[in-house]
Design a protein around this motif. Structure first.
Motif, PDB file in Angstrom:
ATOM      1  N   ALA A 193      78.839  62.502 103.601  1.00 14.83           N
ATOM      2  CA  ALA A 193      77.467  62.946 103.860  1.00 14.83           C
ATOM      3  C   ALA A 193      77.289  63.398 105.309  1.00 14.83           C
ATOM      4  CB  ALA A 193      76.487  61.825 103.527  1.00 14.83           C
ATOM      5  N   SER A 194      77.864  62.645 106.242  1.00 12.02           N
ATOM      6  CA  SER A 194      77.743  63.007 107.657  1.00 12.02           C
ATOM      7  C   SER A 194      78.417  64.351 107.927  1.00 12.02           C
ATOM      8  CB  SER A 194      78.387  61.934 108.541  1.00 12.02           C
ATOM      9  OG  SER A 194      77.776  60.687 108.331  1.00 12.02           O
TER      10      SER A 194
ATOM     11  N   PHE B 239      78.932  66.873 105.754  1.00 10.17           N
ATOM     12  CA  PHE B 239      78.111  67.961 105.211  1.00 10.17           C
ATOM     13  C   PHE B 239      76.906  68.209 106.110  1.00 10.17           C
ATOM     14  CE2 PHE B 239      80.183  67.283 101.009  1.00 10.17           C
ATOM     15  CZ  PHE B 239      80.406  68.612 100.670  1.00 10.17           C
ATOM     16  N   ALA B 240      76.337  67.127 106.648  1.00 14.18           N
ATOM     17  CA  ALA B 240      75.156  67.269 107.502  1.00 14.18           C
ATOM     18  C   ALA B 240      75.487  68.047 108.768  1.00 14.18           C
ATOM     19  CB  ALA B 240      74.593  65.898 107.856  1.00 14.18           C
ATOM     20  N   LEU B 241      76.630  67.753 109.372  1.00 19.00           N
ATOM     21  CA  LEU B 241      77.001  68.468 110.588  1.00 19.00           C
ATOM     22  C   LEU B 241      77.279  69.943 110.279  1.00 19.00           C
ATOM     23  CD1 LEU B 241      77.374  68.087 113.622  1.00 19.00           C
ATOM     24  CD2 LEU B 241      79.824  67.982 113.210  1.00 19.00           C
TER      25      LEU B 241
ATOM     26  N   GLY C 297      75.865  71.658 108.032  1.00 16.14           N
ATOM     27  CA  GLY C 297      74.548  72.275 107.884  1.00 16.14           C
ATOM     28  C   GLY C 297      73.924  72.590 109.230  1.00 16.14           C
ATOM     29  N   ALA C 298      74.103  71.686 110.199  1.00 18.08           N
ATOM     30  CA  ALA C 298      73.541  71.903 111.530  1.00 18.08           C
ATOM     31  C   ALA C 298      74.234  73.065 112.230  1.00 18.08           C
ATOM     32  CB  ALA C 298      73.666  70.638 112.372  1.00 18.08           C
TER      33      ALA C 298
ATOM     34  N   ALA D 298      73.839  63.314 111.642  1.00 17.28           N
ATOM     35  CA  ALA D 298      75.113  63.011 110.979  1.00 17.28           C
ATOM     36  C   ALA D 298      75.526  61.564 111.245  1.00 17.28           C
ATOM     37  CB  ALA D 298      76.197  63.975 111.457  1.00 17.28           C
TER      38      ALA D 298
END
Lengths: 243, 105
Positions: free
Chosen positions: A59-60, A62-64, A66-67, A81
């Motif tokens: 998850a972290s 994918f979040a980064l 996205g950023a 993240a």
């Protein structure tokens, strides 16, 4: 089941290995989705691979990605993240007694404290099986996740533009799949999810990129104050099916 | 490019530190049920926020991208049908890619 096998101890230890490898393979191949999302976001292959090797928590990552795709607000992206990785600390708390307690072995084991290893480890009947389950899951998922990250990052760049491949949907779809079992867990969970989404959307026009997502954590704070429920944190995923 | 590298390394360091924290801190630290509940709910709030932001915004403005939303809708259907993780992803990306290829969205 037959009664021919008279080595119950060995049978008991084969199961966590089998469970761990099955789950590790099934989830590990999702690294291809992360690799593709990372490449589509503008990270290069090396950055995608280093993140999978060193962060090693989906998850972290994918979040980064996205950023990075958002272009700005990397600081907010990093904070979000890392905040997403906070659940691993809770998993570690529950598994501390089962994993190596000191030295290099503890430092290595710490890297493997994620949703999937926790699910397998805590599902085992005793400490020996738990340790074996942890090791099997960690090794399998680490190898698969990193290999498929490389494949996804390498392949996505050669197949076409991220937009044409629909890679901009990979992140949101992955996040939705990750919280899906939790949204089914109860009314508070659904309320918190909805509130988090609304908070983030409502503040997006006014705040730097990345900050609205962190602000959404206040929904979790409200949820915890309104509906505290004693009990241990559960991993994201269902227990592996045992035939 | 260096900023992205820095972000990658900081994220990795932060994520590892959190994993190690769980193994190192005394058990009593998180015994408060509200703290535990908060930690349980944080990923839900953040991931839901990420779904919303990545689906409905471009930069700092709210936006509707039909192909992207159709892909997300396809993911919901796949999840309702209990499809495995990777199938959900492929269905979502495939739907968006297909609609764009057809020029529908």
């Amino acid at each position: 089941m037959t009664d021919i096998d008279d080595r119950p101890a060995q049978r008991a230890l084969a199961r966590p290995v089998r469970d761990g490898m099955a789950l590790g393979l099934a989830v590990g191949v999702s690294g291809v989705a992360f690799g593709a999302a990372a490449a589509g976001s503008g990270m290069n292959v090396a950055q995608a691979c280093v993140l999978s090797l060193l962060a090693f928590t989906g998850a972290s990552q994918f979040a980064l990605a996205g950023a990075v795709a958002g272009g700005a607000g990397l600081i907010g992206g990093v904070a979000g993240a890392i905040l997403l990785g906070s659940r691993n600390a809770l998993y570690g708390l529950r598994m501390a007694d089962l994993l190596p307690r000191r030295g290099v072995r503890r430092l290595v084991a710490a890297h493997g404290v994620i949703d999937e290893t926790t699910a397998v480890t805590l599902a085992q009947p005793d400490a020996a099986a738990a340790r074996l389950g942890f090791l099997a899951t960690f090794a399998t998922i680490y190898l698969t996740w990193n290999l498929t990250t490389l494949l996804g990052a390498f392949g996505a760049g050669r197949l076409g533009s991220p937009q044409a491949l629909g890679i901009d949907v990979v992140g949101p779809a992955a996040f939705l799949a990750l919280i899906w079992p939790r949204l089914r867990a109860g009314r508070t969970e659904r309320a918190v999810g909805l509130a988090g989404a609304v908070i983030a959307l409502a503040t997006t026009p006014f705040l730097p990129t990345g900050v609205p997502v962190i602000l959404a954590a206040t929904a979790a704070l409200a949820g915890a104050l309104i509906s505290p429920q004693p009990g241990a944190p559960q991993p994201d995923i269902p227990q592996p099916e045992v035939p | 490019m260096t900023a992205v590298w820095l972000a990658v390394l900081l994220t990795a360091a932060g994520c590892y530190a959190l994993k190690l924290t769980g193994l190192v801190v005394p058990k009593g630290v998180l015994s408060n049920p509200r703290v535990r509940r908060f930690a349980e709910l944080v990923p839900i709030a953040l991931l839901a926020a990420l779904v919303a932001v990545q689906s409905f915004t471009a930069g700092q403005s709210l936006t509707i991208d039909t192909a992207r939303l159709a892909g997300l809708g396809a993911a919901v259907v796949a999840l309702l049908l209990r499809a495995p993780f990777l199938v959900v992803i492929v269905v979502a990306a495939g739907t968006a890619a297909g609609l764009r290829a057809l020029g529908v969205a």
